[in-house]
Design an enzyme around this catalytic site. Structure first.
Site, short mmCIF file in Angstrom:
data_model
loop_
_atom_site.label_atom_id
_atom_site.label_comp_id
_atom_site.label_asym_id
_atom_site.label_seq_id
_atom_site.Cartn_x
_atom_site.Cartn_y
_atom_site.Cartn_z
N SER B 147 0.84 -1.19 0.00
CA SER B 147 0.00 0.00 0.00
C SER B 147 0.88 1.25 0.00
O SER B 147 1.67 1.44 -0.93
CB SER B 147 -0.94 -0.07 1.21
OG SER B 147 -1.99 0.85 1.06
N ASP B 223 -10.31 -5.67 -2.92
CA ASP B 223 -9.70 -4.61 -2.12
C ASP B 223 -10.56 -3.36 -2.26
O ASP B 223 -10.70 -2.80 -3.36
CB ASP B 223 -8.28 -4.37 -2.66
CG ASP B 223 -7.49 -3.36 -1.84
OD1 ASP B 223 -8.10 -2.44 -1.27
OD2 ASP B 223 -6.25 -3.50 -1.79
N HIS B 256 -7.43 -6.05 1.16
CA HIS B 256 -6.23 -5.23 1.40
C HIS B 256 -5.46 -5.67 2.65
O HIS B 256 -4.48 -5.03 3.04
CB HIS B 256 -6.67 -3.77 1.56
CG HIS B 256 -5.58 -2.76 1.34
ND1 HIS B 256 -4.98 -2.58 0.11
CD2 HIS B 256 -4.97 -1.87 2.17
CE1 HIS B 256 -4.06 -1.63 0.20
NE2 HIS B 256 -4.03 -1.19 1.44
#
Lengths: 276, 276
Positions: B147, B223, B256
């Protein structure tokens, strides 16, 4: 049964669920990993019982069991270690009693007996829920755990040898009746009469005739609790002259943490898979 | 350098350390896993940069990297994501700015520039510390992240192609200049002039001529941040016509979380090992 979370992992599904427990008179939370093989049919069930201060979450986050469970096609069930909630009795300054410290016993003494029925919860109520909500082959069950949960796994296996096909433990409390970690809680949950403790003590159960074919125990030699809380050699002693087989592995430099557990998790899952 | 904890795992050592950082003007914490092969000689170093809200601890506990790092003989370094401490500026109601949200940039705007020098910290100060305190072969370094940390890994690799032999990312922010997750922080750290943002934006760096041989990116299709925060297709677009190779894998049902990361951790470690 309420779904608290569901996350895809290793092709399977790691879920966290809650339900109203009759045994414990409160809402209970548990985690279940369902491997990808469950799409094709029922999978065997392996119970992981956690140690003092833990919930379902510690092993779920740090145990590293999903890769192998997905490879071997095993459902992993991780219950909580005690009843929870603001109505539940507790002793805030004692981590070895009350919340996080159910010791997998059915308490008989007030105020604990209203909620602390973890033996019944783990052996009756939760299996019924798992069997009805997941594609689980309840004819193929194994059980393992860590520390207080290793104690839980061994005593539950010894008392239910027909239900479980395999048992193993990481750093278990094998003799709670003589363990600094357990005596205080056993007194409060079960009373002063130590005869009542024997049904929840792996060494005493063996002395009293309980049998289970074989155990795998891994223990770190750098575990700071080895001498006062765990003492696996007492179980080695207890099974002498019986037909119980024990594989006890002592590991240099390993401690009591999930760094130790995750290292040997693969060996344990393969041990269970070979017997399920 | 202070030792905060050391735990044996998979035959190696997982440590957590702190030191007084000159770049960040505060005490910084980081984790290092040293594989068993370090007993025999220096090992390559793989940097893992974490995402928003994380510290060194998230991947250390949930990333499941130790088994493979021990097999492949790789040192894994997991820095924190920002300066920390009560003197450090922060915005308590904004998890995308301040503590836990350093974005791996050198801030130029007050009050951030006194401490938020994460680019210099990760590329200069911490490597010097790792090189002098561990049996690390600093000629063999790779970098990856998740991320915000995927953004960090990709921009640092693009700006230092001679230092790093490999780069990969889980669900990276490939275009912070256009990401809902990053614009607010970039404005505060770097000012309103978007020309200054380009040195910290993987897509802009490629447009401006930066090169790195190849990237591996894994991205979950479930996600929730894919459309607004991550948008890996923008990087796919940016490298068209260049000699940069991209392996972009989109995974059905994955989100995620670290359940996603841990699932594909093995692939990433093998990707790096093949190039280190």
């Amino acid at each position: 049964m309420n779904i608290l979370s569901e996350n895809t992992a290793f092709g399977g599904m790691q879920g966290v669920f809650s339900h109203d427990s009759k045994a414990c008179n409160c809402e209970m939370t548990f985690a279940v990993f369902v491997p990808p093989q469950a799409v094709d049919g029922p999978c065997p069930v392996l119970w992981y019982l956690s140690g003092l201060t833990c919930s379902h979450a510690n092993v779920m986050e740090k145990g590293e069991y999903r890769r192998l469970a997905a490879e071997l096609g095993i459902i992993i069930v991780c219950p909580d270690t005690s009843p929870r909630g603001k109505e539940i009795p507790d002793e805030l300054t004692n981590w070895q009693l009350g919340k996080g410290a159910g010791f997998y016993v059915d308490a008989t003494v007030s105020p604990w007996q209203l909620n602390f029925q973890m033996y019944t919860y783990i052996t009756e109520e939760l299996p019924a829920l798992i069997g009805s909500h997941f594609r689980a082959d309840m004819e193929r069950q194994g059980i393992f755990g860590h520390s207080m949960g290793g104690h839980g796994a061994m005593t539950i296996a010894l008392r239910n040898p027909d239900r479980f096909k395999s048992c193993s433990a990481f750093a278990p409390i094998v003799s709670p009746s003589t363990s600094d970690w357990a005596i205080g809680a056993f007194k409060q949950y079960l009373g002063d009469d130590k005869a009542a403790w024997r049904a929840y003590d792996a060494c005493a159960l063996v002395e009293d005739g309980a049998r289970f074919p074989e155990f795998l125990i891994d223990q770190g030699k750098a575990d700071g609790f080895l001498e006062d809380g765990l003492k696996p050699w007492l179980f080695e002693e207890a099974i002498k002259g019986t037909d119980i087989a024990l594989t006890l592995r002592m590991h240099e430099r390993y401690d009591h943490s999930y760094y130790f557990i995750s290292t040997f998790m693969e060996d344990h899952l393969r041990w269970h898979a070979a017997r399920l």
